[in-house]
Design a protein around this motif. Sequence first.
Motif, PDB file in Angstrom:
ATOM      1  N   SER A 181       0.852  -1.180   0.000  1.00  0.00           N
ATOM      2  CA  SER A 181       0.000   0.000   0.000  1.00  0.00           C
ATOM      3  C   SER A 181       0.892   1.235   0.000  1.00  0.00           C
ATOM      4  N   ARG A 182       0.260   2.391  -0.025  1.00  0.00           N
ATOM      5  CA  ARG A 182       1.006   3.652   0.045  1.00  0.00           C
ATOM      6  C   ARG A 182       1.036   4.207   1.465  1.00  0.00           C
ATOM      7  N   LYS A 234       9.015   0.839   0.390  1.00  0.00           N
ATOM      8  CA  LYS A 234       8.920   0.922  -1.068  1.00  0.00           C
ATOM      9  C   LYS A 234       9.426  -0.362  -1.710  1.00  0.00           C
ATOM     10  N   SER A 257       5.353  -1.746  -5.568  1.00  0.00           N
ATOM     11  CA  SER A 257       4.199  -1.233  -6.308  1.00  0.00           C
ATOM     12  C   SER A 257       4.187  -1.684  -7.767  1.00  0.00           C
ATOM     13  N   HIS A 275       2.626   0.863 -12.178  1.00  0.00           N
ATOM     14  CA  HIS A 275       2.479   0.712 -10.721  1.00  0.00           C
ATOM     15  C   HIS A 275       1.054   0.234 -10.462  1.00  0.00           C
TER      16      HIS A 275
END
Length: 222
Positions: free
Chosen positions: A17-18, A24, A95, A220
Amino acid sequence: MSTVYVFADETGNFDFSRHKSATKYFGVGTIVLRDHEPDALSADMAQLRRELAWKDQGLDSCFHATEDKQPVRDEVFGLISRHAFRFDVTLLEKSKSQPQLRTSDHTFYKYAWFYHLRALARSEFRQGDSVFLVTSAIGTKKGRALFRAAVDDVMRQNLSYRVPRVLAFWPNSSDACLQVADYCLWAVSRKYERNDTRSYDLIKAKIRREYDLFAAGTVHYY
């Protein structure tokens, strides 16, 4: 003929998720030693720990790059620079990973390990070698069984059945060579996660292969 010791660690988490707590990258890093080299490295790490204790540093824990204070890190990186091993790291920008690769944590973990060990086997292992692979234990007791099975299957796919091998999942605190792998991988992850190359510059001469698996990807997925 040699016994090849591979000490491994992983960096990053399985949060796809972000969210600010999500890393990352996920990565696998290994140091490779032969025959009696682990004994020499372990002995030097143990001696350094005692020397630091006399200076009132690192008294209550093993070496762990994330938690150690900078003076301790400086000493460990100095020791690392004096040993002739090579470090390999495979990184995956999470991602960019397709949804089918992350249906479960151990599925993604196995994917990362497959590409890392495939490259390592081609470059490092020679006819007649035996392989002793130790990776830092992660997850719960139930989860560790799945992660262990993933690495075991990757070993079967990338090593001849004739190659004698041992696979061990040990706590990072139990082996100084695992702690060295942790330090090297931490230095690389700081470069990729925070654009901080201070520690990376100290170990870059040790890096034989630094591979961003999805570097060419442009999509992404989250």
